[in-house]
Write a protein that holds these residues in place. Structure first.
Motif, mmCIF file in Angstrom:
data_model
loop_
_atom_site.group_PDB
_atom_site.id
_atom_site.type_symbol
_atom_site.label_atom_id
_atom_site.label_comp_id
_atom_site.label_asym_id
_atom_site.label_seq_id
_atom_site.Cartn_x
_atom_site.Cartn_y
_atom_site.Cartn_z
ATOM 1 N N ALA A 11 -14.645 14.053 7.865
ATOM 2 C CA ALA A 11 -13.606 13.529 8.756
ATOM 3 C C ALA A 11 -13.538 12.007 8.703
ATOM 4 C CB ALA A 11 -13.859 14.004 10.185
ATOM 5 N N SER A 12 -14.689 11.349 8.702
ATOM 6 C CA SER A 12 -14.698 9.885 8.667
ATOM 7 C C SER A 12 -14.127 9.355 7.364
ATOM 8 C CB SER A 12 -16.119 9.360 8.874
ATOM 9 O OG SER A 12 -16.986 9.846 7.860
ATOM 10 N N LYS A 13 -14.376 10.047 6.254
ATOM 11 C CA LYS A 13 -13.814 9.627 4.968
ATOM 12 C C LYS A 13 -12.284 9.713 4.981
ATOM 13 C CE LYS A 13 -17.801 11.121 2.200
ATOM 14 N NZ LYS A 13 -18.247 12.033 1.093
ATOM 15 N N LEU A 14 -11.768 10.803 5.517
ATOM 16 C CA LEU A 14 -10.319 10.964 5.576
ATOM 17 C C LEU A 14 -9.695 9.924 6.503
ATOM 18 C CD1 LEU A 14 -7.773 12.503 4.802
ATOM 19 C CD2 LEU A 14 -8.237 14.113 6.654
ATOM 20 N N GLU A 15 -10.355 9.622 7.625
ATOM 21 C CA GLU A 15 -9.821 8.613 8.531
ATOM 22 C C GLU A 15 -9.780 7.245 7.860
ATOM 23 O OE1 GLU A 15 -10.429 6.918 13.099
ATOM 24 O OE2 GLU A 15 -11.656 8.572 12.337
ATOM 25 N N ASP A 16 -10.797 6.927 7.081
ATOM 26 C CA ASP A 16 -10.796 5.657 6.349
ATOM 27 C C ASP A 16 -9.639 5.603 5.360
ATOM 28 O OD1 ASP A 16 -13.015 4.786 7.709
ATOM 29 O OD2 ASP A 16 -14.446 5.407 6.150
ATOM 30 N N GLU A 17 -9.380 6.725 4.695
ATOM 31 C CA GLU A 17 -8.259 6.763 3.748
ATOM 32 C C GLU A 17 -6.920 6.596 4.465
ATOM 33 O OE1 GLU A 17 -8.141 9.251 0.138
ATOM 34 O OE2 GLU A 17 -9.841 10.313 1.034
ATOM 35 N N ILE A 18 -6.782 7.246 5.627
ATOM 36 C CA ILE A 18 -5.542 7.122 6.398
ATOM 37 C C ILE A 18 -5.333 5.673 6.823
ATOM 38 C CG2 ILE A 18 -4.421 7.744 8.573
ATOM 39 C CD1 ILE A 18 -5.700 10.514 8.290
ATOM 40 N N ASN A 19 -6.395 5.032 7.270
ATOM 41 C CA ASN A 19 -6.295 3.617 7.638
ATOM 42 C C ASN A 19 -5.859 2.773 6.445
ATOM 43 O OD1 ASN A 19 -6.913 3.229 10.452
ATOM 44 N ND2 ASN A 19 -9.002 3.874 10.031
ATOM 45 N N GLY A 20 -6.417 3.080 5.276
ATOM 46 C CA GLY A 20 -6.057 2.328 4.075
ATOM 47 C C GLY A 20 -4.600 2.522 3.691
ATOM 48 N N LYS A 21 -4.097 3.748 3.793
ATOM 49 C CA LYS A 21 -2.699 4.024 3.433
ATOM 50 C C LYS A 21 -1.739 3.404 4.446
ATOM 51 C CE LYS A 21 -3.975 6.373 -0.138
ATOM 52 N NZ LYS A 21 -3.825 5.772 -1.499
ATOM 53 N N LEU A 22 -2.113 3.455 5.725
ATOM 54 C CA LEU A 22 -1.271 2.819 6.740
ATOM 55 C C LEU A 22 -1.235 1.307 6.540
ATOM 56 C CD1 LEU A 22 -2.120 4.756 10.027
ATOM 57 C CD2 LEU A 22 0.125 4.559 8.951
ATOM 58 N N LYS A 23 -2.371 0.724 6.192
ATOM 59 C CA LYS A 23 -2.421 -0.711 5.927
ATOM 60 C C LYS A 23 -1.531 -1.061 4.739
ATOM 61 C CE LYS A 23 -5.638 -4.488 4.951
ATOM 62 N NZ LYS A 23 -7.080 -4.867 4.813
ATOM 63 N N GLU A 24 -1.567 -0.227 3.704
ATOM 64 C CA GLU A 24 -0.703 -0.447 2.541
ATOM 65 C C GLU A 24 0.772 -0.369 2.925
ATOM 66 O OE1 GLU A 24 0.145 1.574 -1.880
ATOM 67 O OE2 GLU A 24 -1.509 2.299 -0.609
ATOM 68 N N LEU A 25 1.124 0.590 3.781
ATOM 69 C CA LEU A 25 2.500 0.726 4.250
ATOM 70 C C LEU A 25 2.935 -0.518 5.026
ATOM 71 C CD1 LEU A 25 5.099 2.302 4.958
ATOM 72 C CD2 LEU A 25 3.842 3.336 6.863
ATOM 73 N N ILE A 26 2.076 -0.981 5.928
ATOM 74 C CA ILE A 26 2.408 -2.158 6.746
ATOM 75 C C ILE A 26 2.624 -3.380 5.863
ATOM 76 C CG2 ILE A 26 1.484 -3.749 8.475
ATOM 77 C CD1 ILE A 26 0.085 -1.289 9.728
ATOM 78 N N LEU A 27 1.745 -3.571 4.887
ATOM 79 C CA LEU A 27 1.859 -4.736 4.007
ATOM 80 C C LEU A 27 3.132 -4.680 3.158
ATOM 81 C CD1 LEU A 27 -1.862 -5.111 2.836
ATOM 82 C CD2 LEU A 27 -0.589 -6.596 4.398
ATOM 83 N N LYS A 28 3.535 -3.496 2.741
ATOM 84 C CA LYS A 28 4.772 -3.372 1.956
ATOM 85 C C LYS A 28 5.996 -3.657 2.822
ATOM 86 C CE LYS A 28 3.373 -0.408 -1.855
ATOM 87 N NZ LYS A 28 3.673 0.790 -2.662
ATOM 88 N N LEU A 29 5.977 -3.181 4.057
ATOM 89 C CA LEU A 29 7.110 -3.440 4.940
ATOM 90 C C LEU A 29 7.214 -4.927 5.277
ATOM 91 C CD1 LEU A 29 6.722 -0.397 7.354
ATOM 92 C CD2 LEU A 29 8.441 -0.687 5.567
ATOM 93 N N ILE A 30 6.071 -5.548 5.533
ATOM 94 C CA ILE A 30 6.076 -6.991 5.773
ATOM 95 C C ILE A 30 6.501 -7.727 4.513
ATOM 96 C CG2 ILE A 30 4.598 -8.989 6.270
ATOM 97 C CD1 ILE A 30 2.996 -7.202 8.136
ATOM 98 N N GLY A 31 6.103 -7.197 3.350
ATOM 99 C CA GLY A 31 6.513 -7.804 2.090
ATOM 100 C C GLY A 31 8.021 -7.801 1.901
ATOM 101 N N ASN A 32 8.689 -6.731 2.339
ATOM 102 C CA ASN A 32 10.152 -6.694 2.274
ATOM 103 C C ASN A 32 10.763 -7.800 3.119
ATOM 104 O OD1 ASN A 32 10.425 -4.507 0.521
ATOM 105 N ND2 ASN A 32 10.407 -3.006 2.161
ATOM 106 N N GLU A 33 10.245 -7.965 4.340
ATOM 107 C CA GLU A 33 10.760 -9.019 5.212
ATOM 108 C C GLU A 33 10.542 -10.398 4.590
ATOM 109 O OE1 GLU A 33 9.880 -6.714 9.484
ATOM 110 O OE2 GLU A 33 8.967 -8.657 9.046
ATOM 111 N N CYS A 34 9.345 -10.617 4.056
ATOM 112 C CA CYS A 34 9.023 -11.927 3.472
ATOM 113 C C CYS A 34 9.891 -12.210 2.253
ATOM 114 C CB CYS A 34 7.550 -11.979 3.084
ATOM 115 S SG CYS A 34 6.405 -11.841 4.464
ATOM 116 N N SER A 35 10.071 -11.212 1.402
ATOM 117 C CA SER A 35 10.835 -11.407 0.169
ATOM 118 C C SER A 35 12.300 -11.719 0.459
ATOM 119 C CB SER A 35 10.730 -10.158 -0.722
ATOM 120 O OG SER A 35 9.389 -9.923 -1.094
ATOM 121 N N VAL A 36 12.884 -10.992 1.412
ATOM 122 C CA VAL A 36 14.278 -11.255 1.768
ATOM 123 C C VAL A 36 14.406 -12.632 2.409
ATOM 124 C CG1 VAL A 36 16.157 -10.552 3.305
ATOM 125 C CG2 VAL A 36 14.912 -8.829 1.996
#
Length: 416
Positions: free
Chosen positions: A122-147
């Motif tokens: 369970a802890s391994k999967l939670e770490d992966e979920i945190n990593g994927k959510l962090k990747e999503l957040i950074l990409k969305l912020i990247g769209n704002e920054c790029s525009v």
């Protein structure tokens, strides 16, 4: 009713008719068909606007930026179980192919079960979920920054403002426009602020805006000079709801607040920690039970309240009809005969729009589908109505109507 040919690249369906030449559209010819109709529709008693990821994609492309999008997520923990569940659920809900939100939601649901079973992974999967959510957040912020950093940023964001003003400039005596979005980014908020449009949402406070669940129907009024006790509604005010959460929403001690996160500025990745438990980002749900969780139950109740009532109009732009809980509310709205649905889309969303339209009464539909009608610039410059509070145009049309029955000499004599 004219039969809709779904094989064509462009589809226009208004007033139970398919205008001639709509499959090979020309702005000058079709403007006289589309603009007056949309103007009339937008003046309905209740107007709501639902915006999906298509609006972000349009702004990025206008700024000559390739939008960063999340691809399918591959987890190492329970990889096959998550993927198979996502694929099967997407088919069952008629969404077609599964996307990253399906993978993320399946992983979150699996994590809850693993914690109940006290699974060692369970802890391994939670770490992966945190990593994927962090990747999503950074990409969305990247769209704002790029525009924001693009040479065409001002032009692209001005186009978004023009689009929103066409909807938001309703006469103040009418019910306020209610904007709903499934997006996590903040392009809409930035454009509303830049346009000077007052936004009413559930957040109260300035330094630390906090989400409140009460329904006090707050609004903006002013007192005209020399008149006391007769406040009037301020023009250019909208209600705004982000159905799936936002980049800058945070959980803290049982409350939800907006964290300071400047638009268009890059952030330190290290500041994003444990987004699974702190960030209010919620992927699309497959079953209505998912929306019973706080705060999404209240946000979706706002959507249902705004749309499911007589004389209501809902306009969708860039929404691919992939969220079953939203689709169910819209279908419920369509059971009220006086309601109307306007769908504007760049494409058919892998057939999901066709499947949804076939469940609706054609007389309650307006369709503008295809890369011509769904192009944000073409739509805003040619087909969307001017501001409803444009009184100069109103006076001009009234003068033209009065003078239409007289000759030029009659005017000269009358003026003398």
């Amino acid at each position: 009713m004219d039969t809709i040919d779904w094989t064509k690249d462009h589809l226009l369906y208004i007033a139970n008719e398919i205008p001639q030449g709509s499959d090979s559209p020309e702005e000058k010819k079709l403007r006289s068909e589309i603009e007056p109709w949309l103007t009339a529709v937008f003046q309905s008693e209740h107007l709501s606007l639902l915006l999906g990821t298509g609006i972000t994609t349009s702004i990025c492309l206008e700024a000559d930026i390739t939008p960063q999008a999340m691809q399918r997520i591959e987890f190492t923990t329970k990889k096959d179980e998550i993927k198979n569940h996502s694929d099967n659920e997407a088919k069952e809900m008629s969404r077609g192919k599964a996307n990253f939100e399906d993978d993320l939601r399946a992983a979150i649901e699996l994590l809850k079960g693993m914690k109940i079973l006290k699974d060692a992974d369970a802890s391994k999967l939670e770490d992966e979920i945190n990593g994927k959510l962090k990747e999503l957040i950074l990409k969305l912020i990247g769209n704002e920054c790029s525009v924001f950093a693009s040479a065409k940023s001002r032009e692209a964001l001005a186009l978004l403002k023009r689009f929103l003003i066409s909807f938001s400039s309703r006469t103040a005596t009418r019910d306020r426009l209610h904007i709903f979005t499934t997006n996590y980014d903040r392009f809409i908020e930035y454009a509303l602020d830049s346009a000077g449009i007052y936004t009413l949402d559930r957040f109260i406070g300035k330094l630390n805006p906090t989400l409140r669940m009460h329904k006090m129907e707050l609004d903006y009024h002013y007192n005209p000079p020399g008149i006391r006790g007769e406040p009037r509604y301020v023009e250019g005010v909208v209600r705004y709801t982000k159905l799936h959460g936002s980049l800058d929403w945070r959980f803290n001690d049982g409350e939800i607040y907006k964290a300071p996160l400047p638009f268009g500025c890059r952030i330190n990745e290290d500041t994003i920690s444990n987004p699974y438990t702190t960030n209010v980002i919620y992927p699309n749900s497959a079953k209505g039970i998912d929306t019973a969780y706080f705060p999404y139950s209240e946000l979706f109740r706002d959507f249902s309240t705004a749309t499911c009532r007589p004389n209501a109009v809902l306009v969708t732009y860039g929404y691919g009809f992939g969220d079953s809980h939203i689709n169910n509310i819209i279908l419920d709205m369509m059971t009220i005969p006086s309601t109307h649905l306007v769908i504007i889309s760049y494409d058919l969303a892998d057939g999901r729009i066709k499947n949804f339209v076939e469940k609706c009464n054609p007389s309650q539909l307006t369709l503008l589908l295809g890369n011509h009608y769904g192009n944000l610039r073409t739509l805003s410059e040619n087909y969307l109505p001017k501001s409803a509070i444009d009184r100069i145009s109103d006076r001009r049309h009234k003068i033209e109507e009065k003078r239409s029955g007289f000759g030029h000499k009659d005017f000269e004599v009358k003026d003398e």
